[in-house]
Design an enzyme around this catalytic site. Structure first.
Site, short mmCIF file in Angstrom:
data_model
loop_
_atom_site.label_atom_id
_atom_site.label_comp_id
_atom_site.label_asym_id
_atom_site.label_seq_id
_atom_site.Cartn_x
_atom_site.Cartn_y
_atom_site.Cartn_z
N GLU A 1 0.85 -1.19 0.00
CA GLU A 1 0.00 0.00 0.00
C GLU A 1 0.88 1.23 0.00
OE1 GLU A 1 -3.47 -1.88 2.87
OE2 GLU A 1 -1.94 -0.58 3.71
N CYS B 1 3.41 8.59 0.84
CA CYS B 1 4.01 7.73 1.86
C CYS B 1 4.25 6.37 1.22
CB CYS B 1 3.04 7.63 3.04
SG CYS B 1 3.62 6.53 4.31
N CYS C 1 6.74 -6.52 7.49
CA CYS C 1 7.81 -5.93 8.29
C CYS C 1 8.25 -6.91 9.36
CB CYS C 1 7.31 -4.63 8.94
SG CYS C 1 8.59 -3.78 9.87
N CYS D 1 6.30 -3.83 15.89
CA CYS D 1 5.97 -2.81 16.90
C CYS D 1 4.54 -3.08 17.40
CB CYS D 1 6.06 -1.42 16.29
SG CYS D 1 7.72 -1.03 15.71
N CYS E 1 1.37 -1.50 15.63
CA CYS E 1 1.37 -1.42 14.17
C CYS E 1 0.76 -2.67 13.55
CB CYS E 1 2.80 -1.25 13.68
SG CYS E 1 2.93 -1.34 11.89
N CYS F 1 2.83 2.27 8.90
CA CYS F 1 3.24 3.11 10.01
C CYS F 1 2.33 4.33 10.08
CB CYS F 1 4.69 3.54 9.85
SG CYS F 1 5.86 2.24 10.16
S1 SF4 Z 1 5.80 0.65 12.93
FE1 SF4 Z 1 7.14 0.49 11.10
S2 SF4 Z 1 8.96 -0.64 11.87
FE2 SF4 Z 1 7.32 -0.97 13.36
S3 SF4 Z 1 6.32 -2.90 12.73
FE3 SF4 Z 1 5.20 -1.17 11.75
S4 SF4 Z 1 6.10 -0.98 9.71
FE4 SF4 Z 1 7.55 -2.15 10.99
#
Ligand code: SF4
Length: 355
Positions: free
Chosen positions: A103, A116, A123, A127, A130, A344
């Protein structure tokens, strides 16, 4: 036969042609016994004229076009769907050549159109807040796929991007070489021509990436996701902190600023009752007060996968006051596009809103 001097593995499946830098195109043409001006011609067709297929490159010999078509794909990515939010941000779902999807989000603001960009499919860094991290990691994107995100964004949105933030799905420094190649391609004055200062790379705190970027001589913006003032809390929110703790991370950021003369922006997603107390603000202020930097405070974008809530406006104001009293430049950033729930999303708005 094509040579391998471009750094591209010519023997494997085709690669996106938009991922070649100017120098790589020159090497490629030399390997095909073509004059160096041929590379400039191809570059213009790709990045200025934005042609849709090889046959439109009318001043390139047909035999060369055929050879290139055997090794490089033209547009490897297709828009599969899009969704506009109430604030007119546009999220596009793009299907990649191998069936995976990414995306990207177009965020309009007065005098700017920010895209973006995602740098990976999934990923690794997981986090807590996320959604992207929860679905795991599949693969990194090629530089050409990231350039194609911008070209597709322009086509879908109908406006040329003026700013780019590498804040979509993935960790840019986990795909360092491709991200830096994409930066150089989109920064080229013939083409998308997005100035380096209008390009932001965001990291969850990968210290070797920060150190490498310091030596690149690029004027790009660097944004570091901090989200907590100490190791105990940051490790809970961001498992990457086990490897790159707060102390070494801030040391690397200081070193980056000294070496490049460029300010770093720290991102801090404000999560109600988790990282938004006065003592958190004071602890953060203590660590950043002697450091020339900016802090973006972003009320949490709530996602289903994480039960956290955004801090209240009063608490955000308290945070800004405590940081400000310590001489730390902190600003509230709204989460534009957050309802689109992509990647993010905590961070996306923070750069899109600067005038
Ligand atoms: S916030 Fe960014 S670095 Fe953290 S899991 Fe999501 S995509 Fe990955």
């Amino acid at each position: 036969m094509l040579t391998g001097e471009t750094g591209v593995d010519m023997k494997s499946e085709t690669k996106p042609i938009h991922g070649l830098t100017r120098n790589e195109l020159v090497e490629l043409c030399a390997g095909l016994n073509q004059p160096s001006y041929r590379a400039a011609q191809i570059w213009r067709w790709l990045h200025v004229n934005r042609v849709g297929d090889w046959q439109q490159m009318t001043n390139i010999p047909a035999a060369i076009r055929t050879q290139l078509a055997g090794s490089f794909s033209f547009f490897s990515m297709q828009a599969e769907g899009s969704k506009k939010s109430a604030d007119t941000s546009l999220k596009v779902l793009a299907r990649l050549h191998d069936g995976e999807t990414v995306e990207f989000v177009v965020i309009p603001a007065p005098r700017r159109t920010t895209v973006c960009v995602s740098s990976q499919v999934g990923c690794k860094f997981d986090c807590a807040f996320c959604a992207s991290g929860r679905s795991g990691f599949t693969r990194s994107l090629d530089a050409g796929e990231m350039v194609e995100e911008l070209l597709l964004a322009e086509k879908e949105y109908g406006e040329k991007p003026t700013h780019v933030v590498f804040m979509g799905i993935g960790e840019p420094f986990d795909n360092y070489d491709n991200v830096l190649k994409a930066v150089r391609i989109i920064n080229d004055q013939e083409g998308l021509a997005i100035g380096a200062r209008r390009i932001t790379i965001s990291t969850c705190g990968i210290i070797p990436g920060i150190e490498r970027l310091a030596g690149e001589g690029l004027q790009v913006e660097l944004s570091v996701s901090l989200h907590a003032p100490n190791d105990e809390l940051r490790t809970r929110l961001m498992p990457v902190n086990r490897r790159y703790g707060v102390g070494p991370l801030l040391d690397a950021c200081r070193q980056y600023t000294q070496q490049t003369g460029r300010l770093i922006t720290f991102e801090y997603a404000m999560i109600r009752g988790v990282n938004d107390s006065r003592s958190h603000a004071e602890e953060l202020a203590g660590k950043l007060k002697s450091f020339q930097c900016r802090v973006n405070l972003i009320p949490l974008s709530e996602v289903e996968e994480y039960g956290g809530k955004a801090s209240t406006p009063e608490v955000v104001n308290m945070f800004i006051k405590v940081l400000g009293e310590a001489g730390v430049n902190a600003t509230l950033r709204n989460s534009r596009g957050s309802e689109l729930k992509a990647a993010c999303g905590q961070l996306r708005a923070s750069h899109a809103r600067k005038a």
